[in-house]
Scaffold this active site. Structure first.
Site, short mmCIF file in Angstrom:
data_model
loop_
_atom_site.label_atom_id
_atom_site.label_comp_id
_atom_site.label_asym_id
_atom_site.label_seq_id
_atom_site.Cartn_x
_atom_site.Cartn_y
_atom_site.Cartn_z
N GLY A 12 0.81 -1.22 0.00
CA GLY A 12 0.00 0.00 0.00
C GLY A 12 0.84 1.27 0.00
N LYS A 87 -9.26 1.61 5.22
CA LYS A 87 -9.01 2.93 5.82
C LYS A 87 -9.94 4.06 5.36
CE LYS A 87 -5.83 4.57 2.35
NZ LYS A 87 -4.71 5.44 2.01
N SER A 127 -3.43 5.97 14.35
CA SER A 127 -3.85 7.20 13.68
C SER A 127 -4.15 8.29 14.69
CB SER A 127 -5.11 6.89 12.88
OG SER A 127 -5.73 8.08 12.43
N TYR A 152 -14.05 3.18 11.43
CA TYR A 152 -12.62 3.09 11.12
C TYR A 152 -11.80 3.54 12.33
CZ TYR A 152 -8.01 4.53 9.67
OH TYR A 152 -6.65 4.70 9.62
N LYS A 156 -8.98 1.51 15.22
CA LYS A 156 -7.64 1.91 15.70
C LYS A 156 -7.65 2.02 17.22
CE LYS A 156 -5.81 2.24 11.62
NZ LYS A 156 -5.00 1.11 11.14
N ASN A 182 -1.50 13.39 8.87
CA ASN A 182 -2.05 13.31 7.50
C ASN A 182 -0.94 13.11 6.45
OD1 ASN A 182 -4.19 14.65 9.15
ND2 ASN A 182 -5.25 14.71 7.19
N LEU A 203 -7.84 14.76 0.88
CA LEU A 203 -7.64 16.04 0.20
C LEU A 203 -6.60 15.99 -0.92
CD1 LEU A 203 -8.22 19.09 0.06
CD2 LEU A 203 -6.42 19.41 1.79
P1 NAD Z 1 -3.35 1.42 1.88
O1 NAD Z 1 -4.76 1.01 1.67
O2 NAD Z 1 -2.61 2.01 0.74
O3 NAD Z 1 -2.51 0.20 2.46
C1 NAD Z 1 -3.08 -0.83 3.23
C2 NAD Z 1 -2.67 -2.14 2.57
O4 NAD Z 1 -3.21 -3.21 3.31
C3 NAD Z 1 -3.20 -2.27 1.14
O5 NAD Z 1 -2.13 -2.65 0.30
C4 NAD Z 1 -4.25 -3.38 1.23
O6 NAD Z 1 -4.33 -4.12 0.04
C5 NAD Z 1 -3.72 -4.17 2.39
N1 NAD Z 1 -4.72 -4.95 3.14
C6 NAD Z 1 -5.88 -4.51 3.70
N2 NAD Z 1 -6.48 -5.52 4.36
C7 NAD Z 1 -5.68 -6.62 4.21
C8 NAD Z 1 -5.75 -7.96 4.66
N3 NAD Z 1 -6.76 -8.40 5.39
N4 NAD Z 1 -4.75 -8.79 4.32
C9 NAD Z 1 -3.72 -8.38 3.57
N5 NAD Z 1 -3.58 -7.11 3.13
C10 NAD Z 1 -4.55 -6.26 3.46
O7 NAD Z 1 -3.34 2.42 3.13
P2 NAD Z 1 -2.15 3.28 3.74
O8 NAD Z 1 -2.51 4.71 3.56
O9 NAD Z 1 -0.85 2.79 3.24
O10 NAD Z 1 -2.34 2.94 5.27
C11 NAD Z 1 -1.58 1.94 5.93
C12 NAD Z 1 -2.06 1.84 7.36
O11 NAD Z 1 -1.91 3.11 7.99
C13 NAD Z 1 -3.54 1.48 7.50
O12 NAD Z 1 -3.69 0.63 8.60
C14 NAD Z 1 -4.20 2.81 7.77
O13 NAD Z 1 -5.38 2.67 8.51
C15 NAD Z 1 -3.14 3.52 8.58
N6 NAD Z 1 -3.24 4.98 8.52
C16 NAD Z 1 -3.29 5.61 7.31
C17 NAD Z 1 -3.41 6.99 7.24
C18 NAD Z 1 -3.52 7.70 5.93
O14 NAD Z 1 -4.02 8.83 5.91
N7 NAD Z 1 -3.08 7.12 4.81
C19 NAD Z 1 -3.45 7.73 8.42
C20 NAD Z 1 -3.39 7.06 9.64
C21 NAD Z 1 -3.27 5.68 9.67
C1 WQD Z 2 -8.13 16.89 5.16
C2 WQD Z 2 -8.84 18.25 5.15
C3 WQD Z 2 -11.24 18.12 4.94
C4 WQD Z 2 -11.36 16.53 0.87
C5 WQD Z 2 -8.44 11.36 7.41
C6 WQD Z 2 -8.90 10.39 8.46
C7 WQD Z 2 -7.81 10.20 9.47
C8 WQD Z 2 -6.50 9.81 8.79
C9 WQD Z 2 -6.13 10.74 7.69
C10 WQD Z 2 -6.43 7.44 8.72
C11 WQD Z 2 -10.12 18.26 5.98
C12 WQD Z 2 -10.62 18.82 3.74
C13 WQD Z 2 -10.92 17.01 2.09
C14 WQD Z 2 -12.04 17.41 -0.01
C15 WQD Z 2 -11.76 19.18 1.61
N1 WQD Z 2 -6.60 8.54 8.17
N2 WQD Z 2 -11.11 18.31 2.45
N3 WQD Z 2 -12.21 18.71 0.39
O1 WQD Z 2 -10.17 13.96 7.43
O2 WQD Z 2 -8.02 15.04 8.24
O3 WQD Z 2 -8.16 12.60 8.04
O4 WQD Z 2 -7.25 10.88 6.79
O5 WQD Z 2 -6.23 7.19 9.85
O6 WQD Z 2 -8.25 9.21 10.34
O7 WQD Z 2 -10.06 10.89 9.09
O8 WQD Z 2 -8.07 13.92 6.00
O9 WQD Z 2 -7.54 14.29 3.63
O10 WQD Z 2 -9.90 13.61 4.25
O11 WQD Z 2 -9.10 15.89 4.85
O12 WQD Z 2 -11.96 20.36 1.91
O13 WQD Z 2 -12.48 17.03 -1.10
O14 WQD Z 2 -9.25 18.53 3.81
O15 WQD Z 2 -12.42 18.78 5.33
O16 WQD Z 2 -10.18 19.51 6.59
P1 WQD Z 2 -8.72 13.97 7.49
P2 WQD Z 2 -8.66 14.35 4.59
#
Ligand code: NAD
Ligand code: WQD
Length: 341
Positions: A12, A87, A127, A152, A156, A182, A203
């Site tokens: 991912g 996610k 997160s 979601y 976490k 973020n 975003l």
């Molecule tokens: P992503 O979706 O790109 O990566 C997650 C990966 O996990 C994917 O490749 C998906 O195919 C794989 N996956 C999901 N369920 C699976 C399963 N049961 N078995 C095997 N593979 C599985 O997401 P990401 O942005 O790289 O996020 C990675 C982790 O970080 C996630 O747990 C997400 O919740 C957490 N996280 C992400 C963000 C963000 O904004 N991207 C923020 C906070 C936390």
């Molecule tokens: C960022 C800002 C929106 C889209 C999420 C999850 C959080 C974490 C990260 C996993 C906000 C604004 C967005 C659009 C906009 N993920 N926005 N127009 O909501 O801070 O966090 O991703 O753990 O748990 O909740 O991130 O990128 O969605 O938004 O104005 O089309 O952009 O309102 O202020 P967020 P986001």
């Protein structure tokens, strides 16, 4: 001998960038992914960027115990990083059971399998969402987890508790909970980046798709928040800085027991409008955008106090907001359809 790290969900967005930094730092890396939100191509590109081979690539669901046992019996794993999870915040409200099943079951199966193979180090992708609604910014690690606004977020919240309980019961276990803020941006090569399926929720991918002409316009969700320009403020962090935080966590975990929590953020918030104008300026283009109503569940502000990661891990972010905007666009421009041709 170099240590071997197993990345669950390693194909991912964050996993692939972490694989690059771990390989660059001399770790061996094995990846398990079911490609539910990614594809194997990202891993080939990891190998291209680093000029190194992954020690193993397995297509498997982390909830599948037999498949995981096969991986652990074929590799002597020193530590696991659990990225695997669904996610999408909005989707989790529509499909809560799917989210609880996938995110919780996968992590439980992983912990059980680690125990069976006597692997005692786990880093978990948590997160900033666990700070919930009631804590005040900037968030510090010792604050109580808050009330989450969607399933979601609750996965976490619950998984942090589960891992803490597991470490309390098993004194050999070392758990690092990384609370990401973020993540945006992409590797500077433009070979790997975020590849959302369908309409992006977040975003930066939305902005990039407007810039490349795949979406007509960006709607900024609310400009009546109690912030300097009325739009929400977030702690955006370059995904490469975030990936390097995982390398520091790996270096650290082999010398600890119990649970350590780290915020991975810059500590500096930017507003939605600042992101839009910076993206336009550094990439020399115009974005079509309008102001619209607030999005349900959004907080006015979310940002880290990142002192602990600096003090304990020696980690701090190096990239600027300009780097984040330039690298996001570089990836999008070079890969208008993501990893698909
Ligand atoms: P992503 O979706 O790109 O990566 C997650 C990966 O996990 C994917 O490749 C998906 O195919 C794989 N996956 C999901 N369920 C699976 C399963 N049961 N078995 C095997 N593979 C599985 O997401 P990401 O942005 O790289 O996020 C990675 C982790 O970080 C996630 O747990 C997400 O919740 C957490 N996280 C992400 C963000 C963000 O904004 N991207 C923020 C906070 C936390
Ligand atoms: C960022 C800002 C929106 C889209 C999420 C999850 C959080 C974490 C990260 C996993 C906000 C604004 C967005 C659009 C906009 N993920 N926005 N127009 O909501 O801070 O966090 O991703 O753990 O748990 O909740 O991130 O990128 O969605 O938004 O104005 O089309 O952009 O309102 O202020 P967020 P986001």
């Amino acid at each position: 001998m170099s240590k071997k790290i197993l990345l669950l969900g390693g194909a991912g967005y964050i996993g692939s960038h972490t694989a690059v930094e771990l390989l660059n730092a001399g770790y061996e890396v094995v990846v398990v992914d079911n490609y539910s939100n990614s594809c194997e191509e990202s891993l080939h590109r990891v190998e291209k960027i680093t000029g190194k081979k992954l020690a193993g690539i397995y297509e498997a669901n982390v909830c599948d115990k037999e498949a995981l046992e096969k991986v652990f019996s074929e590799h002597k794993i020193d530590a696991c990083i659990q990225f695997a999870g669904l996610k999408a915040v909005g989707e989790s409200v529509q499909k809560p059971i799917e989210y609880y099943r996938n995110n919780i079951d996968s992590t439980l199966t992983l912990i059980e399998t680690m125990k069976k193979f006597n692997v005692n180090n786990i880093i978990f992708s948590s997160s900033a969402t666990v700070y919930g609604e009631e804590n005040k910014v900037p968030y510090t690690e010792e604050m109580h987890r808050g009330r989450c606004t969607n399933p979601y977020g609750w996965t976490k919240f619950m998984l942090e508790q589960i891992l803490q309980d597991a470490a309390f019961a098993n004194k050999d276990l070392a758990v690092v909970l990384l609370r990401y803020f973020n993540p945006i941006g992409a590797h500077e090569s433009g070979l790997i980046g975020e590849d959302p399926q369908g309409i992006p929720n977040n975003l930066m991918p939305y902005i990039s798709q407007v810039a490349v002409g795949k979406r007509e316009k960006l709607t900024i969700f609310g400009n009546d928040y109690p912030t300097p320009d009325g739009t929400c403020r977030r702690d955006y962090i370059h995904v490469v800085d975030l990936a390097k935080g995982h390398v520091k966590a790996c270096d650290y975990i082999f010398g600890m027991k119990g649970v350590e929590i780290f915020n991975l953020g810059t500590g500096t918030p930017y507003s939605v409008t600042e992101i839009v104008t910076t993206f336009e300026r550094v990439n020399n283009l115009k974005l079509n955008y309008v102001y619209g109503p607030r999005r349900a569940g959004d907080l006015a502000e979310s940002y880290a106090n990142s002192d602990k990661a600096l003090k304990v891990l020696g980690w701090k972010t190096e990239k600027t907001l300009e780097d984040m905007c330039r690298d996001s666009w570089n990836w999008q421009k070079k890969n208008p359809n993501g990893y698909r041709k």
